[in-house]
Design a protein around this motif. Structure first.
Motif, PDB file in Angstrom:
ATOM      1  N   GLN B  25       0.834  -1.197   0.000  1.00 41.65           N
ATOM      2  CA  GLN B  25       0.000   0.000   0.000  1.00 41.65           C
ATOM      3  C   GLN B  25       0.871   1.251   0.000  1.00 41.65           C
ATOM      4  OE1 GLN B  25      -1.084   1.990   3.237  1.00 41.65           O
ATOM      5  NE2 GLN B  25      -0.246   0.659   4.845  1.00 41.65           N
ATOM      6  N   THR B  26       0.373   2.253  -0.707  1.00 40.83           N
ATOM      7  CA  THR B  26       1.074   3.536  -0.748  1.00 40.83           C
ATOM      8  C   THR B  26       0.293   4.609   0.006  1.00 40.83           C
ATOM      9  OG1 THR B  26      -0.001   4.089  -2.845  1.00 40.83           O
ATOM     10  CG2 THR B  26       2.147   2.983  -2.967  1.00 40.83           C
ATOM     11  N   LEU B  27      -0.714   4.176   0.767  1.00 35.88           N
ATOM     12  CA  LEU B  27      -1.569   5.113   1.481  1.00 35.88           C
ATOM     13  C   LEU B  27      -1.002   5.496   2.840  1.00 35.88           C
ATOM     14  CD1 LEU B  27      -4.823   3.175   0.601  1.00 35.88           C
ATOM     15  CD2 LEU B  27      -4.309   5.483  -0.176  1.00 35.88           C
ATOM     16  N   ASN B  28       0.015   4.755   3.286  1.00 35.51           N
ATOM     17  CA  ASN B  28       0.606   4.961   4.595  1.00 35.51           C
ATOM     18  C   ASN B  28      -0.419   4.764   5.720  1.00 35.51           C
ATOM     19  OD1 ASN B  28       3.007   5.406   6.021  1.00 35.51           O
ATOM     20  ND2 ASN B  28       2.463   7.530   6.427  1.00 35.51           N
ATOM     21  N   HIS B  29      -1.315   3.802   5.506  1.00 34.35           N
ATOM     22  CA  HIS B  29      -2.328   3.511   6.517  1.00 34.35           C
ATOM     23  C   HIS B  29      -1.769   2.617   7.611  1.00 34.35           C
ATOM     24  CE1 HIS B  29      -6.117   4.431   3.897  1.00 34.35           C
ATOM     25  NE2 HIS B  29      -5.468   5.511   4.311  1.00 34.35           N
ATOM     26  N   ASN B  30      -2.344   2.805   8.800  1.00 33.94           N
ATOM     27  CA  ASN B  30      -1.853   2.052   9.950  1.00 33.94           C
ATOM     28  C   ASN B  30      -2.322   0.602   9.955  1.00 33.94           C
ATOM     29  OD1 ASN B  30      -0.497   4.234  11.283  1.00 33.94           O
ATOM     30  ND2 ASN B  30      -2.508   5.049  11.797  1.00 33.94           N
ATOM     31  N   VAL B  31      -3.503   0.378   9.419  1.00 30.53           N
ATOM     32  CA  VAL B  31      -4.123  -0.936   9.561  1.00 30.53           C
ATOM     33  C   VAL B  31      -4.162  -1.653   8.216  1.00 30.53           C
ATOM     34  CG1 VAL B  31      -6.055  -2.187  10.573  1.00 30.53           C
ATOM     35  CG2 VAL B  31      -5.610   0.175  11.272  1.00 30.53           C
ATOM     36  N   MET B  32      -3.795  -2.909   8.235  1.00 30.56           N
ATOM     37  CA  MET B  32      -3.907  -3.753   7.045  1.00 30.56           C
ATOM     38  C   MET B  32      -4.671  -5.031   7.417  1.00 30.56           C
ATOM     39  SD  MET B  32      -0.255  -3.266   5.087  1.00 30.56           S
ATOM     40  CE  MET B  32      -0.887  -3.817   3.479  1.00 30.56           C
ATOM     41  N   TYR B  33      -5.585  -5.414   6.531  1.00 30.80           N
ATOM     42  CA  TYR B  33      -6.480  -6.543   6.787  1.00 30.80           C
ATOM     43  C   TYR B  33      -6.339  -7.567   5.669  1.00 30.80           C
ATOM     44  CZ  TYR B  33      -9.082  -2.796   9.270  1.00 30.80           C
ATOM     45  OH  TYR B  33      -9.463  -1.738  10.071  1.00 30.80           O
ATOM     46  N   TRP B  34      -6.593  -8.824   6.024  1.00 31.10           N
ATOM     47  CA  TRP B  34      -6.758  -9.875   5.022  1.00 31.10           C
ATOM     48  C   TRP B  34      -8.156 -10.473   5.173  1.00 31.10           C
ATOM     49  CZ3 TRP B  34      -4.060 -10.919   0.815  1.00 31.10           C
ATOM     50  CH2 TRP B  34      -2.703 -10.552   0.756  1.00 31.10           C
ATOM     51  N   TYR B  35      -8.880 -10.478   4.039  1.00 27.42           N
ATOM     52  CA  TYR B  35     -10.198 -11.078   3.985  1.00 27.42           C
ATOM     53  C   TYR B  35     -10.172 -12.256   3.015  1.00 27.42           C
ATOM     54  CZ  TYR B  35     -12.526  -7.144   6.313  1.00 27.42           C
ATOM     55  OH  TYR B  35     -12.950  -6.210   7.222  1.00 27.42           O
ATOM     56  N   GLN B  36     -10.974 -13.258   3.329  1.00 24.90           N
ATOM     57  CA  GLN B  36     -11.203 -14.378   2.423  1.00 24.90           C
ATOM     58  C   GLN B  36     -12.649 -14.288   1.930  1.00 24.90           C
ATOM     59  OE1 GLN B  36     -12.267 -18.333   3.974  1.00 24.90           O
ATOM     60  NE2 GLN B  36     -10.440 -19.134   2.967  1.00 24.90           N
ATOM     61  N   GLN B  37     -12.823 -14.390   0.613  1.00 26.76           N
ATOM     62  CA  GLN B  37     -14.177 -14.369   0.086  1.00 26.76           C
ATOM     63  C   GLN B  37     -14.394 -15.546  -0.846  1.00 26.76           C
ATOM     64  OE1 GLN B  37     -15.382 -11.116  -2.443  1.00 26.76           O
ATOM     65  NE2 GLN B  37     -17.532 -11.482  -2.020  1.00 26.76           N
ATOM     66  N   LYS B  38     -15.347 -16.382  -0.494  1.00 22.72           N
ATOM     67  CA  LYS B  38     -15.739 -17.485  -1.367  1.00 22.72           C
ATOM     68  C   LYS B  38     -16.972 -17.070  -2.149  1.00 22.72           C
ATOM     69  CE  LYS B  38     -13.613 -21.002   1.500  1.00 22.72           C
ATOM     70  NZ  LYS B  38     -13.747 -22.286   2.229  1.00 22.72           N
ATOM     71  N   SER B  39     -17.205 -17.768  -3.226  1.00 23.87           N
ATOM     72  CA  SER B  39     -18.259 -17.399  -4.157  1.00 23.87           C
ATOM     73  C   SER B  39     -19.605 -17.223  -3.447  1.00 23.87           C
ATOM     74  CB  SER B  39     -18.376 -18.463  -5.242  1.00 23.87           C
ATOM     75  OG  SER B  39     -19.372 -18.120  -6.165  1.00 23.87           O
ATOM     76  N   SER B  40     -20.249 -16.079  -3.728  1.00 21.81           N
ATOM     77  CA  SER B  40     -21.580 -15.761  -3.191  1.00 21.81           C
ATOM     78  C   SER B  40     -21.614 -15.651  -1.667  1.00 21.81           C
ATOM     79  CB  SER B  40     -22.615 -16.811  -3.633  1.00 21.81           C
ATOM     80  OG  SER B  40     -22.680 -16.874  -5.022  1.00 21.81           O
ATOM     81  N   GLN B  41     -20.447 -15.487  -1.063  1.00 22.57           N
ATOM     82  CA  GLN B  41     -20.412 -15.307   0.392  1.00 22.57           C
ATOM     83  C   GLN B  41     -19.863 -13.930   0.738  1.00 22.57           C
ATOM     84  OE1 GLN B  41     -18.532 -18.490   2.572  1.00 22.57           O
ATOM     85  NE2 GLN B  41     -19.441 -20.082   1.284  1.00 22.57           N
ATOM     86  N   ALA B  42     -20.075 -13.535   1.965  1.00 23.85           N
ATOM     87  CA  ALA B  42     -19.541 -12.266   2.440  1.00 23.85           C
ATOM     88  C   ALA B  42     -18.042 -12.391   2.652  1.00 23.85           C
ATOM     89  CB  ALA B  42     -20.221 -11.879   3.746  1.00 23.85           C
ATOM     90  N   PRO B  43     -17.297 -11.321   2.425  1.00 19.58           N
ATOM     91  CA  PRO B  43     -15.874 -11.343   2.792  1.00 19.58           C
ATOM     92  C   PRO B  43     -15.740 -11.637   4.277  1.00 19.58           C
ATOM     93  CG  PRO B  43     -16.347  -9.441   1.413  1.00 19.58           C
ATOM     94  CD  PRO B  43     -17.669 -10.049   1.781  1.00 19.58           C
ATOM     95  N   LYS B  44     -14.783 -12.514   4.589  1.00 21.70           N
ATOM     96  CA  LYS B  44     -14.585 -12.944   5.975  1.00 21.70           C
ATOM     97  C   LYS B  44     -13.205 -12.505   6.434  1.00 21.70           C
ATOM     98  CE  LYS B  44     -14.339 -17.207   8.732  1.00 21.70           C
ATOM     99  NZ  LYS B  44     -12.941 -16.993   9.161  1.00 21.70           N
TER     100      LYS B  44
END
Lengths: 114, 114
Positions: B25-44
């Protein structure tokens, strides 16, 4: 336990008409809501948000309505354009242990027909 | 433009063969997240970093690990991928952890496990 629900997996609307996307939530502690838009092969991008102290927020063609008593929010797009065709996610963040945890709905795929 | 970049866009791995997905990231944001998304499901949400502080979701399998060597980069390591790990993996950032902070997503990495 799905705390944020989008019960319509898909929606088709004619160009120029209104699109209404719905979202229900169960956690009364949620006090801020966001809508994200996702095109194929791209990540979600922020669209519009609303705080629980308001019942309406408008940004151009997009308006989000919040009914706290019903735990329901809706996104209105007027007029709908073909470029609005995308998947729309309703999201509710909550602070837990000092960090933001966002709960997403399963998304509604909007198709705007020219 | 400041952004969140994920590489590769598509990743194919074999059952049980370790794989690493990357995010910058080039936004210099403090927080970074990892989400998993399976087909037709909400990002987890799998886990996130607030600066160097790592927070693992309770239901994230031990098979998933993460590293954040500096502000700009974050990696997702899957030690022994199973067929059930095939999904879209989304990296996201936010400036802070407040509920009104919107998330900025990368384009995602689509992982296939053969």
């Amino acid at each position: 336990d799905q705390q944020v629900k989008q019960n319509s997996p898909s929606l088709s609307v004619q160009e120029g008409r209104i699109s209404i996307l719905n979202c229900d939530y169960t956690n009364s502690m949620f006090d801020y809501f966001l809508w994200y838009k996702k095109y194929p092969a791209e990540g979600p991008t922020f669209l519009i948000s609303i705080s629980s102290i308001k019942d309406k927020n408008e940004d151009g063609r997009f308006t989000v309505f919040l009914n706290k008593s019903a735990k329901h929010l809706s996104l209105h797009i007027v007029p709908s354009q073909p470029g609005d065709s995308a998947v729309y996610f309703c999201a509710a963040p909550a602070v837990s242990g000092g960090y933001q945890k966002v709960t997403f709905g399963t998304g509604t795929k909007l198709q705007v027909i020219p | 433009d400041a952004m969140v970049i994920q590489n590769p866009r598509y990743q194919v791995t074999q059952f049980g063969k370790p794989v690493t997905l990357s995010c910058s990231q080039t936004l210099n944001h403090n927080v970074m997240y990892w989400y998993q998304q399976k087909s037709s499901q909400a990002p987890k949400l799998l886990f996130h970093y607030y600066d160097k502080d790592f927070n693992n979701e309770a239901d994230t399998p031990d098979n998933f690990q993460s590293r954040r060597p500096n502000t700009s980069f974050c990696f997702l390591d899957i030690r022994s991928p199973g067929l059930g790990d095939a999904a879209m993996y989304l990296c996201a950032t936010s400036r802070g952890g407040a509920t009104n902070e919107k998330l900025f997503f990368g384009s995602g990495t689509q992982l296939s496990v053969l």
